[in-house]
Design an enzyme around this catalytic site. Structure first.
Site, PDB file in Angstrom:
ATOM      1  N   CYS A 103      33.267  48.499  40.765  1.00  0.00           N
ATOM      2  CA  CYS A 103      34.551  48.378  40.724  1.00  0.00           C
ATOM      3  C   CYS A 103      35.255  48.390  39.562  1.00  0.00           C
ATOM      4  O   CYS A 103      35.113  47.095  38.751  1.00  0.00           O
ATOM      5  CB  CYS A 103      35.091  47.185  41.727  1.00  0.00           C
ATOM      6  SG  CYS A 103      36.862  46.902  41.776  1.00  0.00           S
ATOM      7  N   CYS A 124      38.285  46.056  39.291  1.00  0.00           N
ATOM      8  CA  CYS A 124      37.958  44.765  39.154  1.00  0.00           C
ATOM      9  C   CYS A 124      37.258  44.115  37.824  1.00  0.00           C
ATOM     10  O   CYS A 124      37.847  43.246  37.010  1.00  0.00           O
ATOM     11  CB  CYS A 124      36.732  44.186  40.085  1.00  0.00           C
ATOM     12  SG  CYS A 124      37.194  44.697  41.813  1.00  0.00           S
ATOM     13  N   ASP A 125      36.447  45.032  37.342  1.00  0.00           N
ATOM     14  CA  ASP A 125      35.906  44.657  35.978  1.00  0.00           C
ATOM     15  C   ASP A 125      36.057  45.726  34.875  1.00  0.00           C
ATOM     16  O   ASP A 125      35.655  45.387  33.702  1.00  0.00           O
ATOM     17  CB  ASP A 125      34.392  44.904  36.389  1.00  0.00           C
ATOM     18  CG  ASP A 125      33.908  43.997  37.429  1.00  0.00           C
ATOM     19  OD1 ASP A 125      34.435  43.112  37.560  1.00  0.00           O
ATOM     20  OD2 ASP A 125      33.024  44.512  38.158  1.00  0.00           O
TER      21      ASP A 125
END
Length: 299
Positions: A134, A137-138
């Site tokens: 992701c 997300c990261d």
């Protein structure tokens, strides 16, 4: 928690929350069981442009709106992992990880899919230590660093675009000569000076003991192998269904998807499948919402 719900929905993504909205609007009790994040995978998308009525909206905001709408209409959200569905005569039950057994008249399975893995040694061990599925997300953790995005679909291209705005260098690794993703995205990525395309190429080895250090990339045409030093590796090579626990009560196809047509009816009366987890030609946000509607309105 009531003794019995009209409808239990397994999965809190777009299909599941839409089903909850339509069930609640019929003045029927609805419970949505979700073990992860309510909102589903669209939460990870920085920009949604293909849902009617919104020229542009973030996946997070889109999911928040669905969630609030379901709650406002009276749907109940239950943060639990479903482990099985049991049918005893005419009664249907959902079993959760804590051992609780919840009864209902109708079940809608809307569990979506999960990221497909590269299947290489070290991949699972280095998850969260340089490997991610992701970028939304990261990606921020790799600001100013060197990363790679793997895949040829729109998800991989969107990941690369996001990463290019944060990272010093982004490699896009794809095993074929052409991308399957949107042509507009492909052209857009060519304008980034820090993106390098490695086509006809596959990752053969992931290096690193406690953290990702590099990957071994093989060019499928020339056979040449290159060790690519990386701080981060973002894998976006597709999704897989998560329907194993439903195999006793629904029929699955050879790829693990629940067999259900546009009626969303499964092989068992009173059990429906909605969204990406069922057999279908297109898996889009709009088709997930449509499935949730159909499954909820079906008797």
């Amino acid at each position: 928690m009531p003794e019995k719900y009209n409808t239990i929905i397994i999965g809190g993504g777009t299909a599941g929350l839409t089903a909850a909205i339509y069930t609640a609007r019929q003045n029927k009790s609805a419970a949505v069981f979700e073990s992860g994040i309510f909102g589903g995978q669209i939460v990870d998308s920085p920009r949604v442009e293909n849902y009617p009525g919104f020229c542009e909206i973030s996946g997070g905001e889109f999911s928040d709106r669905l969630l609030k709408q379901a709650l406002n209409l009276g749907a109940e959200l239950i943060k639990k992992r479903v482990t099985a569905i049991k049918i005893e005569g005419k009664d249907k039950y959902v079993l959760s990880g804590d051992g609780e057994k919840t009864q209902c008249d109708k079940i809608i399975i809307a569990v979506g899919t999960k990221p497909r893995l590269l299947g290489l040694e070290n991949e699972q061990e280095l998850l969260g230590r340089g490997i991610s599925y992701c970028a939304v997300c990261d990606g921020a953790f790799f600001k100013g660093k060197t990363v790679a995005a793997v895949g040829g679909g729109s998800s991989a291209l969107q990941s690369a675009k996001l990463l290019a705005k944060l990272c010093k260098k982004v490699y896009v690794i794809h095993r074929r000569n052409e991308f399957r993703g949107e042509q507009r995205l492909c052209e857009e990525l060519k304008s980034f000076h820090n993106i390098e395309f490695l086509l006809n190429s596959e990752i053969k080895k992931i290096n690193g003991k406690t953290r990702l250090e590099s990957v071994l990339v093989k060019n499928n045409l020339s056979g040449e192998k290159t060790v690519l030093p990386l701080d981060g590796l973002f894998v976006a090579i597709g999704k897989e269904p998560q329907n194993e626990i439903f195999a006793e009560v629904t029929e699955l196809d050879e790829n693990g998807y629940i067999k259900a047509d546009e009626s969303c009816k499964t092989s068992t009366d009173g059990i429906y499948a909605a969204g990406d987890c069922r057999t279908k030609a297109f898996r889009q946000l709009t088709t997930a919402a449509a499935d949730g509607t159909v499954a909820a309105l079906s008797p």
